[in-house]
Design an enzyme around this catalytic site. Structure first.
Site, PDB file in Angstrom:
ATOM      1  NE  ARG A 162       2.063  -1.648  -5.309  1.00 21.46           N
ATOM      2  CZ  ARG A 162       1.966  -2.257  -6.507  1.00 21.46           C
ATOM      3  NH1 ARG A 162       2.171  -3.555  -6.590  1.00 21.46           N
ATOM      4  NH2 ARG A 162       1.672  -1.562  -7.574  1.00 21.46           N
TER       5      ARG A 162
ATOM      6  CG  HIS B 246      -2.802  -2.068  -5.226  1.00 24.49           C
ATOM      7  ND1 HIS B 246      -2.345  -2.600  -6.399  1.00 24.49           N
ATOM      8  CD2 HIS B 246      -2.161  -0.890  -5.096  1.00 24.49           C
ATOM      9  CE1 HIS B 246      -1.468  -1.780  -6.956  1.00 24.49           C
ATOM     10  NE2 HIS B 246      -1.332  -0.738  -6.177  1.00 24.49           N
TER      11      HIS B 246
ATOM     12  CD1 TRP C  35       9.702   6.118  -5.107  1.00 25.12           C
ATOM     13  CD2 TRP C  35       9.318   4.124  -4.209  1.00 25.12           C
ATOM     14  NE1 TRP C  35       8.726   5.495  -5.854  1.00 25.12           N
ATOM     15  CE2 TRP C  35       8.472   4.260  -5.319  1.00 25.12           C
ATOM     16  CE3 TRP C  35       9.253   2.925  -3.470  1.00 25.12           C
ATOM     17  CZ2 TRP C  35       7.569   3.276  -5.723  1.00 25.12           C
ATOM     18  CZ3 TRP C  35       8.354   1.947  -3.886  1.00 25.12           C
ATOM     19  CH2 TRP C  35       7.540   2.116  -4.988  1.00 25.12           C
TER      20      TRP C  35
HETATM   21 FE1  HIF Z   1       2.650   2.557  -4.847  1.00 22.32          FE
HETATM   22  N1  HIF Z   1       3.681   1.513  -6.205  1.00 22.32           N
HETATM   23  N2  HIF Z   1       1.762   3.628  -6.246  1.00 22.32           N
HETATM   24  N3  HIF Z   1       1.516   3.442  -3.471  1.00 22.32           N
HETATM   25  N4  HIF Z   1       3.393   1.292  -3.441  1.00 22.32           N
HETATM   26  C1  HIF Z   1       4.566   0.452  -5.988  1.00 22.32           C
HETATM   27  C2  HIF Z   1       4.933  -0.084  -4.778  1.00 22.32           C
HETATM   28  C3  HIF Z   1       4.440   0.387  -3.601  1.00 22.32           C
HETATM   29  C4  HIF Z   1       2.045   3.604  -7.601  1.00 22.32           C
HETATM   30  C5  HIF Z   1       2.844   2.652  -8.234  1.00 22.32           C
HETATM   31  C6  HIF Z   1       3.617   1.706  -7.572  1.00 22.32           C
HETATM   32  C7  HIF Z   1       0.623   4.484  -3.688  1.00 22.32           C
HETATM   33  C8  HIF Z   1       0.379   5.100  -4.854  1.00 22.32           C
HETATM   34  C9  HIF Z   1       0.930   4.717  -6.060  1.00 22.32           C
HETATM   35  C10 HIF Z   1       3.199   1.408  -2.096  1.00 22.32           C
HETATM   36  C11 HIF Z   1       2.224   2.201  -1.484  1.00 22.32           C
HETATM   37  C12 HIF Z   1       1.444   3.122  -2.145  1.00 22.32           C
HETATM   38  C13 HIF Z   1       5.080  -0.012  -7.245  1.00 22.32           C
HETATM   39  C14 HIF Z   1       6.086  -1.190  -7.418  1.00 22.32           C
HETATM   40  C15 HIF Z   1       4.494   0.766  -8.232  1.00 22.32           C
HETATM   41  C16 HIF Z   1       4.721   0.627  -9.746  1.00 22.32           C
HETATM   42  C17 HIF Z   1       5.342  -2.524  -7.379  1.00 22.32           C
HETATM   43  C18 HIF Z   1       6.367  -3.678  -7.455  1.00 22.32           C
HETATM   44  O1  HIF Z   1       7.059  -3.738  -8.483  1.00 22.32           O
HETATM   45  O2  HIF Z   1       6.454  -4.445  -6.469  1.00 22.32           O
HETATM   46  C19 HIF Z   1       1.354   4.701  -8.261  1.00 22.32           C
HETATM   47  C20 HIF Z   1       1.407   5.017  -9.763  1.00 22.32           C
HETATM   48  C21 HIF Z   1       0.672   5.395  -7.319  1.00 22.32           C
HETATM   49  C22 HIF Z   1      -0.171   6.639  -7.489  1.00 22.32           C
HETATM   50  C23 HIF Z   1       0.703   7.839  -7.459  1.00 22.32           C
HETATM   51  C24 HIF Z   1      -0.003   4.986  -2.375  1.00 22.32           C
HETATM   52  C25 HIF Z   1       0.593   6.287  -2.040  1.00 22.32           C
HETATM   53  C26 HIF Z   1       2.033   6.179  -2.129  1.00 22.32           C
HETATM   54  C27 HIF Z   1      -1.539   5.237  -2.385  1.00 22.32           C
HETATM   55  C28 HIF Z   1       0.450   3.948  -1.416  1.00 22.32           C
HETATM   56  O3  HIF Z   1       0.111   3.869  -0.187  1.00 22.32           O
HETATM   57  C29 HIF Z   1       4.139   0.577  -1.355  1.00 22.32           C
HETATM   58  C30 HIF Z   1       4.234   0.427   0.175  1.00 22.32           C
HETATM   59  C31 HIF Z   1       4.926  -0.066  -2.305  1.00 22.32           C
HETATM   60  C32 HIF Z   1       6.080  -1.049  -2.066  1.00 22.32           C
HETATM   61  C33 HIF Z   1       5.533  -2.461  -2.119  1.00 22.32           C
HETATM   62  C34 HIF Z   1       6.653  -3.502  -1.959  1.00 22.32           C
HETATM   63  O4  HIF Z   1       6.444  -4.636  -2.395  1.00 22.32           O
HETATM   64  O5  HIF Z   1       7.712  -3.150  -1.399  1.00 22.32           O
END
Ligand code: HIF
Length: 265
Positions: free
Chosen positions: A33, A37, A177
């Site tokens: 993440r 980001h 998920w």
């Molecule tokens: Fe995420 N994502 N992401 N994301 N994400 C969260 C957590 C992860 C979006 C929202 C969230 C991508 C796109 C989007 C990961 C990887 C990627 C969380 C939760 C939210 C809300 C954060 C928290 O509460 O800790 C949205 C709206 C996206 C656009 C659709 C990417 C594609 C999936 C680009 C990507 O690589 C990962 C890994 C996590 C888990 C992080 C963790 O702390 O476990």
């Protein structure tokens, strides 16, 4: 100063992934993440933002609510930065994301060094460029088209939600998920396209859960079911892990490279 030993840095990153005191026992997902980001602020029209310069170290990006929790990921990588001082923060963060994907069973991600060590204050992107999980397909397309991705790349990327979990004290959402949040796979698409998702009964933000309330989807994830083009591609990835891996590797490698100055040959 000697140039960074990237093979050794990858080994050092793999060595810190298992962490029994963190989440589901691995810091891999939160490193993925961080890399996403750090890169996802890119705007292809103005050629601003992206992973170059690791601008999340500075305000306003450091205090963007969308980056809540990523201070843990940055802190986990500090000892590796100290051990390998010549690598740029930006290269370390993106290499960590790519290495974590591979170490958790995902495909090899194309990665190149070359990010600048820092950029000037005017190059720190404004907050608000990262996606809002509460929105649907139009918003998802706006954000990813702005970065220069197409529909197929968008769906492939969202497959990274196979990993990790939501935290109520970070995004406000809750839960993983998939049933194996520290293993990269196409399980996200299998679950997304087969589970009977229902609104979670709670006083938190709208999110969807399976009938046993064990796994979840964000509204932005459910958008993949509502949009015919996104749904078609999601079903393809659910059925064929190899095609998903090939497309994901290319899209994630492209994401991590956004904003890094590359001399066009
Ligand atoms: Fe995420 N994502 N992401 N994301 N994400 C969260 C957590 C992860 C979006 C929202 C969230 C991508 C796109 C989007 C990961 C990887 C990627 C969380 C939760 C939210 C809300 C954060 C928290 O509460 O800790 C949205 C709206 C996206 C656009 C659709 C990417 C594609 C999936 C680009 C990507 O690589 C990962 C890994 C996590 C888990 C992080 C963790 O702390 O476990």
């Amino acid at each position: 100063m000697a140039s960074p030993d990237y093979q050794q840095i990858k080994k050092d990153i793999v060595a810190i992934l298992p962490n029994k005191d963190y989440d589901d026992g691995s810091i891999g997902p939160v490193l993925v993440r961080l890399a996403w980001h750090a890169s996802g602020t890119y705007d292809r029209k103005s050629k601003t933002g992206g992973s170059n310069g690791a601008t999340m170290r500075f305000k306003p990006e450091a205090s963007d609510g969308a980056n809540a929790g990523l201070e843990h990921a940055r802190a986990f990588l500090e000892p590796i930065k100290k051990k390998h001082p010549t690598i740029s923060y930006a290269d370390l963060w993106t290499l960590a994301g790519a290495t974590a994907i591979e170490a958790m069973g995902g495909p090899a991600i194309p990665w190149k060094s070359g990010s600048e060590k820092t950029v000037s204050a005017k190059d720190i992107p404004p907050n608000g460029r990262l996606p809002d999980a509460a929105q649907g397909q139009d918003h998802v397309r706006d954000v990813f088209y702005r970065m220069g991705f197409n529909d197929r790349e968008i769906v492939a990327l969202i497959g990274a939600h196979a990993l990790g979990r939501c935290h109520t004290d970070r995004s406000g959402f809750d839960g993983p998920w998939t049933y194996s949040p520290t293993r990269f796979s196409n399980q996200y698409f299998k679950l997304l396209t087969t589970v009977k998702w229902q609104k979670k009964k709670w006083d938190g933000p709208e999110q969807f859960v399976d009938p046993d309330d064990e796994i979840m989807m964000l509204p932005a994830d459910i958008a993949l079911l509502k949009d015919p083009e996104f749904l078609k591609i999601s079903k393809e990835y659910a059925a064929d892990k190899d095609v998903f891996y090939k497309d994901f590797a290319a899209a994630f490698g492209k994401l991590l490279d956004l904003g890094v100055p590359r001399t066009k040959l």
